[in-house]
Design an enzyme around this catalytic site. Sequence first.
Site, PDB file in Angstrom:
ATOM      1  N   LYS A  61       0.793  -1.303  -0.063  1.00  0.00           N
ATOM      2  CA  LYS A  61      -0.002  -0.048   0.210  1.00  0.00           C
ATOM      3  C   LYS A  61       0.732   1.503  -0.011  1.00  0.00           C
ATOM      4  CE  LYS A  61      -1.493   1.681   4.176  1.00  0.00           C
ATOM      5  NZ  LYS A  61      -1.467   3.122   4.468  1.00  0.00           N
ATOM      6  N   ASN A  62       1.733   1.127   0.899  1.00  0.00           N
ATOM      7  CA  ASN A  62       2.498   2.575   1.016  1.00  0.00           C
ATOM      8  C   ASN A  62       3.362   2.655  -0.112  1.00  0.00           C
ATOM      9  OD1 ASN A  62       1.131   3.004   3.359  1.00  0.00           O
ATOM     10  ND2 ASN A  62       2.791   2.415   4.786  1.00  0.00           N
TER      11      ASN A  62
ATOM     12  N   ARG B 133      -3.877  10.740   4.428  1.00  0.00           N
ATOM     13  CA  ARG B 133      -2.744  11.743   4.497  1.00  0.00           C
ATOM     14  C   ARG B 133      -1.826  11.620   3.443  1.00  0.00           C
ATOM     15  NH1 ARG B 133      -1.206  14.240   8.457  1.00  0.00           N
ATOM     16  NH2 ARG B 133       0.839  14.048   7.784  1.00  0.00           N
TER      17      ARG B 133
ATOM     18  N   CYS C  14      -3.865  13.044  12.676  1.00  0.00           N
ATOM     19  CA  CYS C  14      -5.060  11.925  12.672  1.00  0.00           C
ATOM     20  C   CYS C  14      -4.776  10.938  14.119  1.00  0.00           C
ATOM     21  CB  CYS C  14      -4.557  11.058  11.512  1.00  0.00           C
ATOM     22  SG  CYS C  14      -3.263  10.112  11.775  1.00  0.00           S
TER      23      CYS C  14
ATOM     24  N   ARG D 277       1.259  14.802  13.072  1.00  0.00           N
ATOM     25  CA  ARG D 277       1.670  14.292  11.771  1.00  0.00           C
ATOM     26  C   ARG D 277       1.672  15.649  10.856  1.00  0.00           C
ATOM     27  NH1 ARG D 277      -0.615   8.695   9.654  1.00  0.00           N
ATOM     28  NH2 ARG D 277       1.022   8.905   8.397  1.00  0.00           N
ATOM     29  N   PRO D 278       2.586  16.484  11.042  1.00  0.00           N
ATOM     30  CA  PRO D 278       2.646  17.882  10.427  1.00  0.00           C
ATOM     31  C   PRO D 278       3.384  17.448   9.068  1.00  0.00           C
ATOM     32  CG  PRO D 278       4.221  17.967  12.057  1.00  0.00           C
ATOM     33  CD  PRO D 278       3.322  16.686  12.081  1.00  0.00           C
TER      34      PRO D 278
ATOM     35  N   ASP E  72       5.508  19.930   7.554  1.00  0.00           N
ATOM     36  CA  ASP E  72       6.394  21.091   7.520  1.00  0.00           C
ATOM     37  C   ASP E  72       7.707  20.776   6.901  1.00  0.00           C
ATOM     38  OD1 ASP E  72       6.708  19.389  10.007  1.00  0.00           O
ATOM     39  OD2 ASP E  72       8.327  20.636  10.778  1.00  0.00           O
ATOM     40  N   LEU E  73       8.070  19.317   7.036  1.00  0.00           N
ATOM     41  CA  LEU E  73       9.389  19.101   6.393  1.00  0.00           C
ATOM     42  C   LEU E  73       8.951  18.790   4.687  1.00  0.00           C
ATOM     43  CD1 LEU E  73      10.476  16.201   8.763  1.00  0.00           C
ATOM     44  CD2 LEU E  73      11.254  18.716   8.824  1.00  0.00           C
TER      45      LEU E  73
ATOM     46  N   ASP F 108       4.708   0.287  12.065  1.00  0.00           N
ATOM     47  CA  ASP F 108       3.443  -0.125  11.454  1.00  0.00           C
ATOM     48  C   ASP F 108       3.178  -1.581  11.795  1.00  0.00           C
ATOM     49  OD1 ASP F 108       2.929   2.487  10.420  1.00  0.00           O
ATOM     50  OD2 ASP F 108       3.388   1.819   8.378  1.00  0.00           O
TER      51      ASP F 108
ATOM     52  N   ARG G  65      -8.629  -0.159   4.683  1.00  0.00           N
ATOM     53  CA  ARG G  65      -7.572   0.540   3.842  1.00  0.00           C
ATOM     54  C   ARG G  65      -6.231   0.065   3.715  1.00  0.00           C
ATOM     55  NH1 ARG G  65      -5.287   4.768   7.790  1.00  0.00           N
ATOM     56  NH2 ARG G  65      -4.108   5.122   5.961  1.00  0.00           N
TER      57      ARG G  65
HETATM   58  C1  LIG Z   1       1.279   6.297   3.527  1.00  0.00           C
HETATM   59  C2  LIG Z   1       2.593   5.939   4.128  1.00  0.00           C
HETATM   60  O1  LIG Z   1       3.691   5.642   3.519  1.00  0.00           O
HETATM   61  N1  LIG Z   1       2.554   5.979   5.489  1.00  0.00           N
HETATM   62  C3  LIG Z   1       3.725   5.676   6.370  1.00  0.00           C
HETATM   63  C4  LIG Z   1       4.502   6.812   6.215  1.00  0.00           C
HETATM   64  O2  LIG Z   1       3.747   7.990   6.925  1.00  0.00           O
HETATM   65  P1  LIG Z   1       4.436   9.331   6.756  1.00  0.00           P
HETATM   66  O3  LIG Z   1       5.263   9.653   5.589  1.00  0.00           O
HETATM   67  O4  LIG Z   1       3.285  10.279   7.062  1.00  0.00           O
HETATM   68  O5  LIG Z   1       5.295   9.382   8.158  1.00  0.00           O
HETATM   69  P2  LIG Z   1       6.825  10.208   8.359  1.00  0.00           P
HETATM   70  O6  LIG Z   1       7.742   9.291   8.112  1.00  0.00           O
HETATM   71  O7  LIG Z   1       6.609  11.319   7.552  1.00  0.00           O
HETATM   72  O8  LIG Z   1       6.692  10.384   9.776  1.00  0.00           O
HETATM   73  C5  LIG Z   1       7.623  10.228  10.857  1.00  0.00           C
HETATM   74  C6  LIG Z   1       7.821  11.252  11.905  1.00  0.00           C
HETATM   75  O9  LIG Z   1       7.992  12.720  11.154  1.00  0.00           O
HETATM   76  C7  LIG Z   1       7.038  13.546  11.874  1.00  0.00           C
HETATM   77  N2  LIG Z   1       6.943  14.533  10.623  1.00  0.00           N
HETATM   78  C8  LIG Z   1       6.765  14.153   9.391  1.00  0.00           C
HETATM   79  C9  LIG Z   1       6.748  14.908   8.258  1.00  0.00           C
HETATM   80  C10 LIG Z   1       6.900  16.239   8.463  1.00  0.00           C
HETATM   81  O10 LIG Z   1       6.625  17.125   7.521  1.00  0.00           O
HETATM   82  N3  LIG Z   1       7.149  16.873   9.788  1.00  0.00           N
HETATM   83  C11 LIG Z   1       6.892  15.943  10.822  1.00  0.00           C
HETATM   84  O11 LIG Z   1       7.214  16.219  11.871  1.00  0.00           O
HETATM   85  C12 LIG Z   1       5.661  12.667  11.907  1.00  0.00           C
HETATM   86  O12 LIG Z   1       4.874  13.276  12.600  1.00  0.00           O
HETATM   87  C13 LIG Z   1       6.178  11.429  12.567  1.00  0.00           C
HETATM   88  O13 LIG Z   1       6.443  11.563  13.846  1.00  0.00           O
HETATM   89  O14 LIG Z   1       5.615   6.492   7.026  1.00  0.00           O
HETATM   90  C14 LIG Z   1       5.256   6.227   8.674  1.00  0.00           C
HETATM   91  C15 LIG Z   1       6.582   5.953   9.325  1.00  0.00           C
HETATM   92  O15 LIG Z   1       6.997   4.604   8.948  1.00  0.00           O
HETATM   93  C16 LIG Z   1       4.305   5.113   8.497  1.00  0.00           C
HETATM   94  O16 LIG Z   1       3.723   4.542   9.771  1.00  0.00           O
HETATM   95  C17 LIG Z   1       3.055   5.272   7.766  1.00  0.00           C
HETATM   96  O17 LIG Z   1       2.420   3.855   7.439  1.00  0.00           O
HETATM   97  C1  LIG Z   2      -0.060   4.867   9.098  1.00  0.00           C
HETATM   98  C2  LIG Z   2      -0.376   4.346   8.119  1.00  0.00           C
HETATM   99  O1  LIG Z   2      -0.874   4.630   7.031  1.00  0.00           O
HETATM  100  P1  LIG Z   2      -1.092   6.273   6.736  1.00  0.00           P
HETATM  101  O2  LIG Z   2       0.213   6.828   6.631  1.00  0.00           O
HETATM  102  O3  LIG Z   2      -1.556   6.293   5.425  1.00  0.00           O
HETATM  103  O4  LIG Z   2      -1.902   6.879   7.784  1.00  0.00           O
HETATM  104  C3  LIG Z   2      -0.128   2.826   7.863  1.00  0.00           C
HETATM  105  O5  LIG Z   2       0.032   2.498   6.922  1.00  0.00           O
HETATM  106  O6  LIG Z   2       0.073   2.053   9.038  1.00  0.00           O
END
Ligand SMILES: CC(=O)N[C@H]1[C@@H](OP(=O)(O)OP(=O)(O)OC[C@H]2O[C@@H](n3ccc(=O)[nH]c3=O)[C@H](O)[C@@H]2O)O[C@H](CO)[C@@H](O)[C@@H]1O
Ligand SMILES: C=C(OP(=O)(O)O)C(=O)O
Length: 422
Positions: A22-23, A94, A118, A123-124, A126-127, A308, A400
């Site tokens: 999925k991801n 997201r 969520c 989950r901002p 900003d990065l 996950d 999902r």
């Molecule tokens: C669709 C998808 O691929 N989802 C995966 C992706 O989510 P996702 O890509 O959203 O997760 P991130 O790796 O970005 O998040 C890691 C951490 O960084 C923080 N953060 C992230 C971005 C940002 O701009 N600022 C910030 O502070 C997040 O809140 C979190 O605490 O990787 C996560 C971490 O392996 C997995 O749990 C999700 O299943």
């Molecule tokens: C947190 C997950 O997905 P998403 O980043 O789409 O919320 C997940 O696949 O476990």
Amino acid sequence: MDQIRITGGRPLHGEIPIAGAKNACLALMPATLLTDQPLTLTNAPRLSDIRTMTALLQSLGAEVSGLHRGKVLALSSHDLGGHRADYEIVRKMRASILVLGPLLARHGMAEVSLPGGCAIGARPVDLHLRALEAMGAELDLRDGYVHARAPGGLKGAVVDFPLVSVGATENALMAATLAKGTTVLKNAAREPEIVDLARCLRAMGAQIEGEGTDTITIEGVTALGGATHRVVPDRIELGTYMLAPAITGGEVTCLGGSLDLVAAFAEKLDAAGISVEETEKGLKVARRNGRVNAVDVATAPFPGFPTDLQAQVMALLCTADGVSVLEETIFENRFMHAPELVRMGARIDVSGGTAKVTGVSRLKGAPVMATDLRASVSLILAALAAEGETIVSRVYHLDRGYEKVEQKLGACGADIERVSGL
Ligand SMILES: CC(=O)N[C@H]1[C@@H](OP(=O)(O)OP(=O)(O)OC[C@H]2O[C@@H](n3ccc(=O)[nH]c3=O)[C@H](O)[C@@H]2O)O[C@H](CO)[C@@H](O)[C@@H]1O
Ligand SMILES: C=C(OP(=O)(O)O)C(=O)O
């Protein structure tokens, strides 16, 4: 709303096919926006999140069709009309933010709704935004939307991420393929889904080096072409089904699984007394003997233990011998499955980002509620081992990320059924 009904206590025997990730697929699909040529993704999973991404891309003018019962996705963005990702779709998922980098790179403009927090954390994004700004994007946050422009096109830049983000790495990687000059992504995510995306982009003509390490270098090109790409197997679905025979007893082969995708997870299973054998078909999993040992787990970015799989491993450790400590380091609120597992007789104390799980000899079936995707499947795993009947409600979370759960587990002897429309 559908529910899943399970009567536990049966050891599982058989084979479970593992779908495409999925991801990975959610990052690969927006790559269509980078080119006017066709992109074909094979081994796509059939999930509600993929349907949501399909709807989002279609709303931007892309053509997306599912072939071979949805396992092949044919995407084409030859005639992109829109550049606005609407709140009504983005709020559902997201990963919608992943259209921002490609739209900006191809069109020089994008309007994407901010996805918001969520259940598992704030989950901002900003990065994502800072990386695109470093590449010359002008951003304005208004009315809940990111209004982005890059009138002269994006420019290569050095982006040093302060923390590892899978999504921000993906967005920056896609944007950089069409930027002028060289982009270097430092402290980049190393997940297999990033490697898969880089491979697909390279097949489309992108110049990328270093995926799978913490430094990715991208030399921008003027245009990308079409490609056909097979989506990597889903390591989270794989890990989830590896836990099924671990928790119930029996022996299951996860077809298409390989150890490189789940090395840190398999190490913990080994310490817990579960044998994992790589065969030609996939990963064969069984308990070595009797009960499961307690193990401590801390989540971390790849190649660490995946967040996950934290909920699912907690389900296993509920009936382990001794006390296990689980530390969640990625998301601030990812223990919502714990109170539901407690309803099934588990002993779990949560304090901040740490959960102490004291093994009990048996879980008991109960009505429980899924609060998010991985929480829902952890309750299903617990129910497979529990005495009596469990009803898991709010399984739209499950849909999902898991296709045909009832069929896959049912084929191995689980007493599981979906009760529709309640
Ligand atoms: C669709 C998808 O691929 N989802 C995966 C992706 O989510 P996702 O890509 O959203 O997760 P991130 O790796 O970005 O998040 C890691 C951490 O960084 C923080 N953060 C992230 C971005 C940002 O701009 N600022 C910030 O502070 C997040 O809140 C979190 O605490 O990787 C996560 C971490 O392996 C997995 O749990 C999700 O299943
Ligand atoms: C947190 C997950 O997905 P998403 O980043 O789409 O919320 C997940 O696949 O476990």
